[in-house]
Motif scaffolding. Structure first.
Motif, PDB file in Angstrom:
ATOM      1  N   UNK A 130      62.108  40.639  42.309  1.00  0.00           N
ATOM      2  CA  UNK A 130      62.213  42.049  41.906  1.00  0.00           C
ATOM      3  C   UNK A 130      61.916  42.241  40.423  1.00  0.00           C
ATOM      4  N   UNK A 131      62.169  41.228  39.613  1.00  0.00           N
ATOM      5  CA  UNK A 131      61.872  41.327  38.185  1.00  0.00           C
ATOM      6  C   UNK A 131      60.358  41.280  37.957  1.00  0.00           C
ATOM      7  N   UNK A 132      59.678  40.426  38.716  1.00  0.00           N
ATOM      8  CA  UNK A 132      58.226  40.413  38.650  1.00  0.00           C
ATOM      9  C   UNK A 132      57.623  41.687  39.209  1.00  0.00           C
ATOM     10  N   UNK A 133      58.210  42.192  40.301  1.00  0.00           N
ATOM     11  CA  UNK A 133      57.696  43.421  40.904  1.00  0.00           C
ATOM     12  C   UNK A 133      57.811  44.588  39.925  1.00  0.00           C
TER      13      UNK A 133
ATOM     14  N   UNK B  86      64.354  48.012  46.437  1.00  0.00           N
ATOM     15  CA  UNK B  86      63.381  47.300  47.265  1.00  0.00           C
ATOM     16  C   UNK B  86      63.820  45.878  47.561  1.00  0.00           C
ATOM     17  N   UNK B  87      64.453  45.236  46.581  1.00  0.00           N
ATOM     18  CA  UNK B  87      64.936  43.873  46.788  1.00  0.00           C
ATOM     19  C   UNK B  87      66.095  43.853  47.786  1.00  0.00           C
ATOM     20  N   UNK B  88      66.961  44.851  47.717  1.00  0.00           N
ATOM     21  CA  UNK B  88      68.044  44.939  48.700  1.00  0.00           C
ATOM     22  C   UNK B  88      67.481  45.147  50.103  1.00  0.00           C
ATOM     23  N   UNK B  89      66.396  45.901  50.204  1.00  0.00           N
ATOM     24  CA  UNK B  89      65.731  46.050  51.500  1.00  0.00           C
ATOM     25  C   UNK B  89      65.169  44.711  51.977  1.00  0.00           C
ATOM     26  N   UNK B  90      64.581  43.960  51.052  1.00  0.00           N
ATOM     27  CA  UNK B  90      63.925  42.700  51.400  1.00  0.00           C
ATOM     28  C   UNK B  90      64.917  41.620  51.811  1.00  0.00           C
ATOM     29  N   UNK B  91      65.989  41.476  51.050  1.00  0.00           N
ATOM     30  CA  UNK B  91      66.885  40.330  51.226  1.00  0.00           C
ATOM     31  C   UNK B  91      68.201  40.647  51.944  1.00  0.00           C
ATOM     32  N   UNK B  92      68.555  41.937  52.036  1.00  0.00           N
ATOM     33  CA  UNK B  92      69.860  42.286  52.595  1.00  0.00           C
ATOM     34  C   UNK B  92      69.747  43.306  53.733  1.00  0.00           C
ATOM     35  N   UNK B  93      68.616  43.280  54.425  1.00  0.00           N
ATOM     36  CA  UNK B  93      68.421  44.065  55.652  1.00  0.00           C
ATOM     37  C   UNK B  93      68.675  45.556  55.463  1.00  0.00           C
ATOM     38  N   UNK B  94      68.407  46.044  54.282  1.00  0.00           N
ATOM     39  CA  UNK B  94      68.519  47.490  54.004  1.00  0.00           C
ATOM     40  C   UNK B  94      69.916  48.046  54.253  1.00  0.00           C
TER      41      UNK B  94
ATOM     42  N   UNK C  29      66.914  59.046  49.617  1.00  0.00           N
ATOM     43  CA  UNK C  29      65.958  60.137  49.405  1.00  0.00           C
ATOM     44  C   UNK C  29      65.259  59.993  48.057  1.00  0.00           C
ATOM     45  N   UNK C  30      66.018  59.592  47.055  1.00  0.00           N
ATOM     46  CA  UNK C  30      65.409  59.393  45.727  1.00  0.00           C
ATOM     47  C   UNK C  30      64.320  58.328  45.794  1.00  0.00           C
ATOM     48  N   UNK C  31      64.593  57.215  46.468  1.00  0.00           N
ATOM     49  CA  UNK C  31      63.608  56.141  46.546  1.00  0.00           C
ATOM     50  C   UNK C  31      62.359  56.587  47.300  1.00  0.00           C
ATOM     51  N   UNK C  32      62.541  57.377  48.349  1.00  0.00           N
ATOM     52  CA  UNK C  32      61.381  57.890  49.092  1.00  0.00           C
ATOM     53  C   UNK C  32      60.505  58.745  48.192  1.00  0.00           C
ATOM     54  N   UNK C  33      61.127  59.569  47.363  1.00  0.00           N
ATOM     55  CA  UNK C  33      60.370  60.403  46.431  1.00  0.00           C
ATOM     56  C   UNK C  33      59.655  59.553  45.389  1.00  0.00           C
ATOM     57  N   UNK C  34      60.342  58.533  44.898  1.00  0.00           N
ATOM     58  CA  UNK C  34      59.722  57.639  43.915  1.00  0.00           C
ATOM     59  C   UNK C  34      58.505  56.948  44.525  1.00  0.00           C
ATOM     60  N   UNK C  35      58.666  56.434  45.732  1.00  0.00           N
ATOM     61  CA  UNK C  35      57.569  55.726  46.393  1.00  0.00           C
ATOM     62  C   UNK C  35      56.366  56.636  46.608  1.00  0.00           C
ATOM     63  N   UNK C  36      56.631  57.902  46.929  1.00  0.00           N
ATOM     64  CA  UNK C  36      55.530  58.852  47.130  1.00  0.00           C
ATOM     65  C   UNK C  36      54.810  59.153  45.821  1.00  0.00           C
ATOM     66  N   UNK C  37      55.553  59.147  44.722  1.00  0.00           N
ATOM     67  CA  UNK C  37      54.970  59.491  43.430  1.00  0.00           C
ATOM     68  C   UNK C  37      54.308  58.308  42.739  1.00  0.00           C
ATOM     69  N   UNK C  38      54.687  57.103  43.135  1.00  0.00           N
ATOM     70  CA  UNK C  38      54.203  55.901  42.445  1.00  0.00           C
ATOM     71  C   UNK C  38      53.584  54.956  43.478  1.00  0.00           C
ATOM     72  N   UNK C  39      52.283  55.065  43.736  1.00  0.00           N
ATOM     73  CA  UNK C  39      51.645  54.201  44.736  1.00  0.00           C
ATOM     74  C   UNK C  39      51.827  52.712  44.469  1.00  0.00           C
ATOM     75  N   UNK C  40      52.038  52.340  43.222  1.00  0.00           N
ATOM     76  CA  UNK C  40      52.223  50.923  42.894  1.00  0.00           C
ATOM     77  C   UNK C  40      53.458  50.342  43.567  1.00  0.00           C
ATOM     78  N   UNK C  41      54.426  51.190  43.889  1.00  0.00           N
ATOM     79  CA  UNK C  41      55.619  50.691  44.577  1.00  0.00           C
ATOM     80  C   UNK C  41      55.236  50.153  45.955  1.00  0.00           C
ATOM     81  N   UNK C  42      54.475  50.917  46.702  1.00  0.00           N
ATOM     82  CA  UNK C  42      54.015  50.455  48.010  1.00  0.00           C
ATOM     83  C   UNK C  42      53.045  49.294  47.896  1.00  0.00           C
ATOM     84  N   UNK C  43      52.206  49.319  46.871  1.00  0.00           N
ATOM     85  CA  UNK C  43      51.200  48.277  46.703  1.00  0.00           C
ATOM     86  C   UNK C  43      51.812  46.907  46.403  1.00  0.00           C
TER      87      UNK C  43
END
Length: 199
Positions: free
Chosen positions: A11-14, A161-169, A180-194
């Motif tokens: 997550x620090x690299x991400x 995102x790391x909690x989703x990856x390692x701790x089953x969300x 909801x905040x994270x969904x908005x962030x992901x929509x605004x910042x394509x690099x998050x999905x990438x």
């Protein structure tokens, strides 16, 4: 050219990769996978032998992730993801510190599970680290990050995102505002999905 050595699952690299993409710096930075290669010469430029590490084009080795974020902001002209005015700057840096602290505890839990033999697992230790995560999430749920894209919000998104990856969300069931905040962030910042990787 600057070289950013990281692990895709870190997550620090991400966090650094998201910032580099968001800031439009990918023509000035080579992102290289350093996962599983502790003998890598770039990685070894950090005396702690940890990643992420940024090897600048003038030969400096910059670490850890918070300092790399500052360097990326500098490369982009300054004041892009780390505000220069103190009234704005320190809340952003504090938000980044909160997310990084949450991540420190989460990573320690993963290490406890994956690196120590089961008979040596410490319930006291894992309970202590989980409490830090729970308190950080409760604070974020009650004090949502801003809608700005800055070092603080990038760090929070990377932590979730790391909690989703390692701790089953698991955090999502009890933190609907943060979901909801994270969904908005992901929509605004394509690099998050990438920069997403599957479990």
């Amino acid at each position: 050219m600057n070289i950013l050595r990281l692990s895709p699952a870190s997550p620090f690299g991400r966090k650094c990769a998201i910032a580099a993409q968001y800031l439009g710096l990918m023509d000035r930075i080579k992102v290289a996978d350093g996962d599983g290669d502790p003998g890598d010469e770039v990685r070894k430029r950090n005396p702690l032998n940890k990643i992420p590490v940024m090897l600048t084009d003038d030969g400096q080795a910059i670490f850890d992730s918070a300092i790399i974020m500052d360097y990326l902001d500098h490369l982009a002209g300054g004041g892009k993801i780390i505000p220069q005015l103190p009234a704005l700057r320190f809340p952003v840096l504090t938000m980044q510190a909160l997310a990084d602290g949450l991540l420190d505890s989460a990573v320690l839990l993963v290490y406890e599970k994956n690196w120590r033999d089961p008979e040596h697992h410490s319930l006291k230790w894992t309970t202590h680290q989980q409490a830090k995560i729970d308190k950080a999430l409760a604070h974020l749920e009650s004090n949502l990050p801003s809608n700005a894209v800055d070092a603080g919000t990038i760090a929070v998104a990377s932590a979730l995102g790391y909690l989703d990856l390692r701790f089953k969300s698991e955090w999502r069931a009890t933190h609907p505002k943060l979901v909801a905040w994270l969904a908005n962030f992901a929509a605004a910042v394509p690099a998050f999905g990438a920069t997403h990787i599957d479990p």
